[in-house]
Design a protein around this motif. Sequence first.
Motif, PDB file in Angstrom:
ATOM      1  N   GLY A  11     120.328  84.073  54.372  1.00 52.21           N
ATOM      2  CA  GLY A  11     120.769  82.696  54.338  1.00 52.21           C
ATOM      3  C   GLY A  11     120.553  82.035  55.671  1.00 52.21           C
ATOM      4  O   GLY A  11     120.123  82.646  56.646  1.00 52.21           O
ATOM      5  N   PRO A  12     120.854  80.761  55.705  1.00 51.08           N
ATOM      6  CA  PRO A  12     120.592  79.992  56.905  1.00 51.08           C
ATOM      7  C   PRO A  12     121.558  80.339  58.024  1.00 51.08           C
ATOM      8  O   PRO A  12     122.707  80.653  57.783  1.00 51.08           O
ATOM      9  N   GLY A  13     121.088  80.255  59.222  1.00 52.06           N
ATOM     10  CA  GLY A  13     121.945  80.360  60.379  1.00 52.06           C
ATOM     11  C   GLY A  13     122.579  81.728  60.491  1.00 52.06           C
ATOM     12  O   GLY A  13     122.042  82.743  60.080  1.00 52.06           O
ATOM     13  N   LEU A  14     123.750  81.719  61.091  1.00 51.13           N
ATOM     14  CA  LEU A  14     124.459  82.957  61.323  1.00 51.13           C
ATOM     15  C   LEU A  14     124.915  83.563  60.016  1.00 51.13           C
ATOM     16  O   LEU A  14     125.312  82.861  59.112  1.00 51.13           O
ATOM     17  N   SER A  15     124.830  84.868  59.928  1.00 58.11           N
ATOM     18  CA  SER A  15     125.617  85.545  58.918  1.00 58.11           C
ATOM     19  C   SER A  15     127.027  85.530  59.435  1.00 58.11           C
ATOM     20  O   SER A  15     127.306  85.998  60.530  1.00 58.11           O
ATOM     21  N   ARG A  16     127.940  84.950  58.650  1.00 57.06           N
ATOM     22  CA  ARG A  16     129.301  84.889  59.173  1.00 57.06           C
ATOM     23  C   ARG A  16     129.970  86.254  59.183  1.00 57.06           C
ATOM     24  O   ARG A  16     130.941  86.478  59.854  1.00 57.06           O
ATOM     25  N   LEU A 110     128.250  74.904  64.325  1.00 60.46           N
ATOM     26  CA  LEU A 110     128.184  75.024  65.772  1.00 60.46           C
ATOM     27  C   LEU A 110     126.709  75.072  66.151  1.00 60.46           C
ATOM     28  O   LEU A 110     126.003  76.028  65.774  1.00 60.46           O
ATOM     29  N   ASP A 111     126.253  74.032  66.817  1.00 60.09           N
ATOM     30  CA  ASP A 111     124.809  73.887  67.060  1.00 60.09           C
ATOM     31  C   ASP A 111     124.020  74.041  65.766  1.00 60.09           C
ATOM     32  O   ASP A 111     122.963  74.673  65.721  1.00 60.09           O
ATOM     33  N   GLY A 112     124.568  73.488  64.695  1.00 61.64           N
ATOM     34  CA  GLY A 112     123.882  73.468  63.408  1.00 61.64           C
ATOM     35  C   GLY A 112     124.062  74.699  62.552  1.00 61.64           C
ATOM     36  O   GLY A 112     123.563  74.738  61.426  1.00 61.64           O
ATOM     37  N   LYS A 113     124.780  75.701  63.060  1.00 65.17           N
ATOM     38  CA  LYS A 113     124.941  76.940  62.301  1.00 65.17           C
ATOM     39  C   LYS A 113     126.389  77.087  61.827  1.00 65.17           C
ATOM     40  O   LYS A 113     127.317  76.846  62.600  1.00 65.17           O
ATOM     41  N   PRO A 114     126.567  77.525  60.578  1.00 61.49           N
ATOM     42  CA  PRO A 114     127.939  77.626  60.061  1.00 61.49           C
ATOM     43  C   PRO A 114     128.705  78.790  60.678  1.00 61.49           C
ATOM     44  O   PRO A 114     128.200  79.905  60.760  1.00 61.49           O
ATOM     45  N   ILE A 115     129.920  78.490  61.088  1.00 64.81           N
ATOM     46  CA  ILE A 115     130.811  79.524  61.628  1.00 64.81           C
ATOM     47  C   ILE A 115     132.217  79.302  61.082  1.00 64.81           C
ATOM     48  O   ILE A 115     132.544  78.221  60.617  1.00 64.81           O
ATOM     49  N   TYR A 116     133.032  80.355  61.182  1.00 66.17           N
ATOM     50  CA  TYR A 116     134.451  80.206  60.869  1.00 66.17           C
ATOM     51  C   TYR A 116     135.153  79.716  62.135  1.00 66.17           C
ATOM     52  O   TYR A 116     135.263  80.461  63.115  1.00 66.17           O
ATOM     53  N   LEU A 168     126.808  74.370  52.782  1.00 70.44           N
ATOM     54  CA  LEU A 168     125.674  74.026  51.918  1.00 70.44           C
ATOM     55  C   LEU A 168     124.726  73.067  52.640  1.00 70.44           C
ATOM     56  O   LEU A 168     123.505  73.200  52.542  1.00 70.44           O
ATOM     57  N   ARG A 169     125.277  72.128  53.374  1.00 62.52           N
ATOM     58  CA  ARG A 169     124.416  71.218  54.138  1.00 62.52           C
ATOM     59  C   ARG A 169     123.576  71.996  55.142  1.00 62.52           C
ATOM     60  O   ARG A 169     122.392  71.750  55.333  1.00 62.52           O
ATOM     61  N   ALA A 170     124.199  72.978  55.801  1.00 66.62           N
ATOM     62  CA  ALA A 170     123.461  73.785  56.767  1.00 66.62           C
ATOM     63  C   ALA A 170     122.330  74.550  56.080  1.00 66.62           C
ATOM     64  O   ALA A 170     121.217  74.667  56.606  1.00 66.62           O
ATOM     65  N   ALA A 171     122.606  75.065  54.886  1.00 60.57           N
ATOM     66  CA  ALA A 171     121.585  75.820  54.140  1.00 60.57           C
ATOM     67  C   ALA A 171     120.400  74.925  53.792  1.00 60.57           C
ATOM     68  O   ALA A 171     119.240  75.332  53.925  1.00 60.57           O
ATOM     69  N   LEU A 172     120.695  73.716  53.349  1.00 58.15           N
ATOM     70  CA  LEU A 172     119.609  72.797  52.992  1.00 58.15           C
ATOM     71  C   LEU A 172     118.872  72.290  54.226  1.00 58.15           C
ATOM     72  O   LEU A 172     117.671  72.026  54.171  1.00 58.15           O
ATOM     73  N   ASN A 173     119.589  72.147  55.313  1.00 63.12           N
ATOM     74  CA  ASN A 173     118.904  71.740  56.549  1.00 63.12           C
ATOM     75  C   ASN A 173     117.910  72.805  56.984  1.00 63.12           C
ATOM     76  O   ASN A 173     116.817  72.508  57.461  1.00 63.12           O
ATOM     77  N   GLN A 174     118.332  74.063  56.845  1.00 65.96           N
ATOM     78  CA  GLN A 174     117.441  75.144  57.258  1.00 65.96           C
ATOM     79  C   GLN A 174     116.276  75.303  56.298  1.00 65.96           C
ATOM     80  O   GLN A 174     115.149  75.573  56.720  1.00 65.96           O
ATOM     81  N   GLY A 210     116.534  67.957  43.297  1.00 66.05           N
ATOM     82  CA  GLY A 210     116.195  66.698  43.962  1.00 66.05           C
ATOM     83  C   GLY A 210     115.412  66.881  45.230  1.00 66.05           C
ATOM     84  O   GLY A 210     114.746  65.960  45.695  1.00 66.05           O
ATOM     85  N   GLY A 211     115.435  68.092  45.815  1.00 68.84           N
ATOM     86  CA  GLY A 211     114.728  68.315  47.076  1.00 68.84           C
ATOM     87  C   GLY A 211     115.412  67.552  48.184  1.00 68.84           C
ATOM     88  O   GLY A 211     115.296  66.338  48.282  1.00 68.84           O
ATOM     89  N   GLN A 212     116.156  68.261  48.985  1.00 61.74           N
ATOM     90  CA  GLN A 212     116.963  67.589  50.013  1.00 61.74           C
ATOM     91  C   GLN A 212     116.280  67.563  51.366  1.00 61.74           C
ATOM     92  O   GLN A 212     115.801  68.578  51.846  1.00 61.74           O
ATOM     93  N   LYS A 213     116.267  66.402  51.965  1.00 57.55           N
ATOM     94  CA  LYS A 213     115.740  66.301  53.318  1.00 57.55           C
ATOM     95  C   LYS A 213     116.799  66.774  54.300  1.00 57.55           C
ATOM     96  O   LYS A 213     117.983  66.761  54.026  1.00 57.55           O
ATOM     97  N   LYS A 214     116.316  67.150  55.458  1.00 60.27           N
ATOM     98  CA  LYS A 214     117.239  67.592  56.502  1.00 60.27           C
ATOM     99  C   LYS A 214     118.085  66.415  56.961  1.00 60.27           C
ATOM    100  O   LYS A 214     117.593  65.338  57.185  1.00 60.27           O
ATOM    101  N   GLU A 215     119.400  66.684  57.055  1.00 63.07           N
ATOM    102  CA  GLU A 215     120.318  65.651  57.516  1.00 63.07           C
ATOM    103  C   GLU A 215     121.302  66.283  58.484  1.00 63.07           C
ATOM    104  O   GLU A 215     121.323  67.463  58.689  1.00 63.07           O
ATOM    105  N   GLY A 216     122.197  65.451  58.958  1.00 64.08           N
ATOM    106  CA  GLY A 216     123.281  65.940  59.792  1.00 64.08           C
ATOM    107  C   GLY A 216     122.870  66.113  61.226  1.00 64.08           C
ATOM    108  O   GLY A 216     121.762  65.968  61.630  1.00 64.08           O
TER     109      GLY A 216
END
Length: 216
Positions: A11-16, A110-116, A168-174, A210-216
């Motif tokens: 998955g995107p970013g950090l594995s939590r 955190l810098d675009g990556k999901p964290i707890y 989910l936003r982070a996943a679609l951004n990645q 829908g195909g999501q563009k990068k946001e956030g």
Amino acid sequence: MDDTQGRNKNGPGLSRRDFLKGSGASAAATALAQVPLAAAGAAPGALDDDKAVAMGPAAVKLQLQVNGAAVTTSVEPRVTLLDALRNYLDVTGCKRVCDRGSCGACTVLLDGKPIYSCTMLALEAQGKTVQTAEALNADGKLDAVPAAFAQFDAQQCGFCTPGFVVALRAALNQNPKATPAQIEEALAGNICRCGTYEQMRHAIAALCTGGQKKEG
Ligand code: FES
Ligand code: FES
């Protein structure tokens, strides 16, 4: 995105789960005496293990970048990022549910990556960008992810929802072309105790179609 709490391998970013291994609540507690930050004369974010100094228990200055704004407050070094956001900065999108890194309700980027955020000290977030669910409604423009959750009624009590939409936003951004299966894997660190997974799957399917563009 299920109650098995599987790992986020691809998955995107950090594995939590990996994140927890390195900076879980116990690690956070033991780090208290070694956070060398602004109060010790260091620039925010300029961590240097060789120059670690004892801090606390008195409050120290905290400077963060939250949802695009520079904010400043004072916290005791033991305060987590979650509690700093909610209790000191009035940023309440991130929810305190388990407070021990197992539910995902406190997820922030955190810098675009999901964290707890319940497993990180607030002082450790200095020098990084923090985004919460509030960032998905910036300037009154609702992001496609929470909009899909609303459209498909993908929430009941809503306590888990901010964490889900941020992750989910982070996943679609990645990966804007992620498949529903890849999105579900990216959400492995989030739990919905109300069990609205089926509605979430409808929202995810719509977002992926829908195909999501990068946001956030
Ligand atoms: S409140 Fe942080 S993981 Fe549950
Ligand atoms: S909607 Fe209640 S925990 Fe998910």
